[in-house]
Design a protein around this motif. Structure first.
Motif, PDB file in Angstrom:
ATOM      1  N   GLU A 156       0.856  -1.185   0.000  1.00 41.03           N
ATOM      2  CA  GLU A 156       0.000   0.000   0.000  1.00 41.03           C
ATOM      3  C   GLU A 156       0.890   1.231   0.000  1.00 41.03           C
ATOM      4  OE1 GLU A 156      -3.840  -1.570   2.586  1.00 41.03           O
ATOM      5  OE2 GLU A 156      -2.103  -0.759   3.644  1.00 41.03           O
ATOM      6  N   ILE A 216      -7.978  -1.820  -5.106  1.00 47.15           N
ATOM      7  CA  ILE A 216      -8.494  -0.462  -4.912  1.00 47.15           C
ATOM      8  C   ILE A 216      -8.188  -0.016  -3.488  1.00 47.15           C
ATOM      9  CG2 ILE A 216     -10.291  -0.614  -6.664  1.00 47.15           C
ATOM     10  CD1 ILE A 216     -12.225  -1.458  -4.530  1.00 47.15           C
ATOM     11  N   GLU A 259     -10.076   2.025  -1.587  1.00 47.89           N
ATOM     12  CA  GLU A 259     -11.219   2.201  -0.706  1.00 47.89           C
ATOM     13  C   GLU A 259     -11.325   1.011   0.246  1.00 47.89           C
ATOM     14  OE1 GLU A 259     -15.267   1.025  -2.497  1.00 47.89           O
ATOM     15  OE2 GLU A 259     -14.129   1.785  -4.222  1.00 47.89           O
ATOM     16  N   ASN A 260     -12.212   1.116   1.240  1.00 50.68           N
ATOM     17  CA  ASN A 260     -12.390   0.068   2.225  1.00 50.68           C
ATOM     18  C   ASN A 260     -12.744  -1.246   1.539  1.00 50.68           C
ATOM     19  OD1 ASN A 260     -13.099  -1.619   4.306  1.00 50.68           O
ATOM     20  ND2 ASN A 260     -14.342  -0.100   5.383  1.00 50.68           N
ATOM     21  N   GLN A 261     -11.834  -2.221   1.609  1.00 51.64           N
ATOM     22  CA  GLN A 261     -12.050  -3.464   0.880  1.00 51.64           C
ATOM     23  C   GLN A 261     -13.085  -4.362   1.545  1.00 51.64           C
ATOM     24  OE1 GLN A 261      -8.934  -5.534  -0.968  1.00 51.64           O
ATOM     25  NE2 GLN A 261      -7.770  -3.722  -1.514  1.00 51.64           N
ATOM     26  N   THR A 299     -16.097  -3.272   2.324  1.00 48.17           N
ATOM     27  CA  THR A 299     -17.390  -2.886   1.748  1.00 48.17           C
ATOM     28  C   THR A 299     -17.352  -2.830   0.230  1.00 48.17           C
ATOM     29  OG1 THR A 299     -16.805  -0.539   1.979  1.00 48.17           O
ATOM     30  CG2 THR A 299     -18.003  -1.567   3.805  1.00 48.17           C
ATOM     31  N   ALA A 300     -16.181  -2.978  -0.379  1.00 47.09           N
ATOM     32  CA  ALA A 300     -16.039  -2.823  -1.831  1.00 47.09           C
ATOM     33  C   ALA A 300     -16.530  -4.072  -2.560  1.00 47.09           C
ATOM     34  CB  ALA A 300     -14.578  -2.559  -2.175  1.00 47.09           C
TER      35      ALA A 300
END
Length: 576
Positions: free
Chosen positions: A490, A539, A541-543, A545-546
């Motif tokens: 990351e 991605i 974003e929060n994985q 909720t993705a």
């Protein structure tokens, strides 16, 4: 119960094989030493907690020991049920050696009152149970604890409460922060299987045979869980796995590692305060790394712990006779004040490949770092491992990682009976797995300690995973996994290089292994091991909720400027 044959299991579950008959068979299989004393048992004791809740326990009594040391075993899996024969045998054997043994259902499980919330009540309930034991006329105030997995975690929880009566621990295949967050990937397989196992234990509509299959058989579990493992978003996987929202799973998936709930059940900060522990684990246990951390903390604190690691997975029972026999000596020293054997070294390791036990003075044993550099092999799929660094201008290896078709996990450390060493050739044939192999060794090579894989990488996605696995290839071509690990890349993680690549170090856990002459050392590089580590969706974003998944173009460099290498802790000659 993998130590019972299928026929024995069937007879037991159909009530055609008595508990006494099962104990007799287990006595022969496990070969636990019997002490000189006869044993009786008092069942259904009610142990009061500070908030008025009552926990239920059985007391295994060594006949003739009116007052003596005691052992506490606390379990969420039931004092009775399908595991009753094994745990009763263990309790009875400890009692035959002169220890009063209390086997207790934790809060909210089976006969005990209250609501079970995993991890949350174990400190206060553990301390209260120890105080109750110390107040009984048969206890001399010297108490030890014993047990694997969650039964090991509750030992650290009780120790964190500072009870003056707890003198010795034997945490087996466990560590002080059992559901520890992993910065290198969400432990999807562990969480889903555990909640499925607990749900199956509690399902009164299931027959005993089906219940046991769902608890112990990975193939049966996978029939119910495959859709859950592949479901997005991760947040609602529990609904597919057990048909409802699970509070523990939701809390783990929706909160971060700094959440006060998880800080409260992390007992790693109290490990240094003791009491001293005999640590028992397996090279293929999913909690090995945490247990080794706890052991090192106690060594640094001067508590003189001991460490035993065998060739086991989490769901095996081969550790039981070893932990029991070594536990008798541990309790003799710490509960009775007997002297330690002068010939006992503190570290006892099973050396994979050599298939033998070996004792060492310390963990990790003295070693020298052996670097095996990754070399490409042109258009061929298989790269090479050499002790010399690669030359300049060597082209990197590339592959595409597609989270819609994630690289699967094969064996290794997981909460299932298909864990452990497997043949990795089906995995190695995938286009998203790179393979690097040494030439056949001219002589045996033995190493013991943490294993690392240093990689120079680049990805087309801002976040991605890099998975490494150490294997040994025999003369037939079978590629057997030894240890492995995952690194989640990351922004801000890894060491950025001037050309845009990133240097990362993948911790491949630890091992003790002998690679024989004629065999080859192999390392695999991929971008995941799903569902053991939940697939990286590519991605930021929060994985949890993705639901979107983006493929990643992955590059592994191995040239003079990017000397990617496998690092093995080669044992010093005097350590052999």
């Amino acid at each position: 119960m993998p130590f019972l044959t299928p026929r024995m299991e069937r007879l037991l579950f159909e009530n055609k094989l008595s508990q006494s008959a099962v104990r007799a068979i287990l006595t022969q299989i496990l070969d636990l030493p019997t002490g000189p004393l006869k044993v009786t048992v008092t069942r259904g004791l009610r142990v009061p907690m500070r908030d008025g809740v009552t926990l239920v326990a059985d007391h295994w009594i060594p006949v003739g020991v009116e007052v003596g040391p005691a052992v506490l075993v606390r379990t969420p899996y039931g004092r009775g049920g399908s595991s009753r024969a094994m745990w009763e045998l263990t309790a009875a054997k400890f009692a035959s050696h002169g220890y009063h043994v209390i086997a207790q259902d934790v809060r909210g499980r089976f006969d005990s009152e209250g609501k079970f919330v995993a991890f949350v009540h174990e400190t206060e309930d553990g301390v209260d149970s120890l105080s109750w034991m110390a107040g009984q006329p048969w206890c001399d105030g010297h108490i030890g604890m014993w047990g694997p997995s969650y039964l090991g975690y509750v030992q650290w929880a009780a120790a964190a409460g500072g009870s003056p009566y707890l003198k010795a621990l034997i945490p087996i295949i466990a560590h002080s922060h059992l559901m520890q967050y992993h910065e290198n990937g969400f432990p999807l397989d562990l969480l889903v299987r555990w909640m499925f196992q607990l749900s199956s234990m509690d399902d009164g509509d299931l027959g005993p045979i089906e219940r046991m299959r769902r608890v112990a058989d990975a193939a049966v579990q996978d029939r119910y869980l495959t859709s859950a493992f592949n479901h997005l978003p991760l947040q609602t996987v529990d609904e597919l796995a057990i048909g409802k929202a699970d509070p523990l799973y939701r809390a783990m998936s929706e909160s971060g590692p700094e959440d006060p709930t998880w800080q409260a059940v992390d007992h790693s900060t109290s490990v240094a305060q003791g009491p001293p522990a005999l640590f028992v684990s397996g090279w293929y246990d999913l909690f090995l790394d945490g247990l080794l951390q706890d052991y090192s903390v106690q060594v640094q604190a001067g508590l003189q712990p001991r460490l035993t690691i065998g060739p086991w997975t989490h769901m095996e029972t081969g550790y039981i006779p070893v932990a029991f026999r070594e536990g008798l000596q541990w309790y003799a020293e710490h509960l009775r004040g007997e002297a330690a054997s002068p010939n006992t070294k503190s570290v006892h390791l099973y050396v994979l490949g050599a298939n033998r036990w070996q004792q060492f003075e310390q963990w990790p044993p003295p070693s020298q770092n052996l670097r095996l550099y990754l070399h490409g092999n042109g258009a061929a799929k298989t790269g090479r491992l050499f002790t010399h660094a690669p030359s300049a201008g060597t082209a990197p290896d590339t592959y595409i990682y597609n989270p819609a078709d994630p690289t699967p996990n094969y064996g290794g450390p997981k909460l299932a009976n298909d864990a452990g060493p497997v043949d990795n050739r089906p995995l190695e044939r995938r286009a998203d797995v790179l393979v690097f192999s040494s030439i056949p060794l001219r002589e045996d090579v033995q190493f013991a300690g943490p294993v690392h894989l240093e990689l120079y990488v680049k990805s087309s996605r801002p976040t991605t995973d890099f998975f490494g696995r150490l294997c040994v290839v025999d003369q037939t071509g079978r590629s057997t996994n030894i240890c492995d690990g995952n690194f989640r890349l990351e922004p801000g993680r890894g060491e950025a290089q001037p050309d845009g690549s990133v240097r990362i170090t993948v911790a491949l856990s630890a091992t003790a292994c002998c690679v024989r002459a004629g065999q080859r050392i192999r390392v695999l590089v991929a971008s995941g091991a799903h569902p053991r580590f939940a697939r990286n969706l590519g991605i930021l974003e929060n994985q949890v909720t993705a639901v979107d998944m983006l493929p990643a173009e992955q590059t592994i460099y191995h040239d003079a400027a990017h000397p990617s290498a496998l690092m093995l802790p080669l044992l010093d000659a005097q350590a052999h």
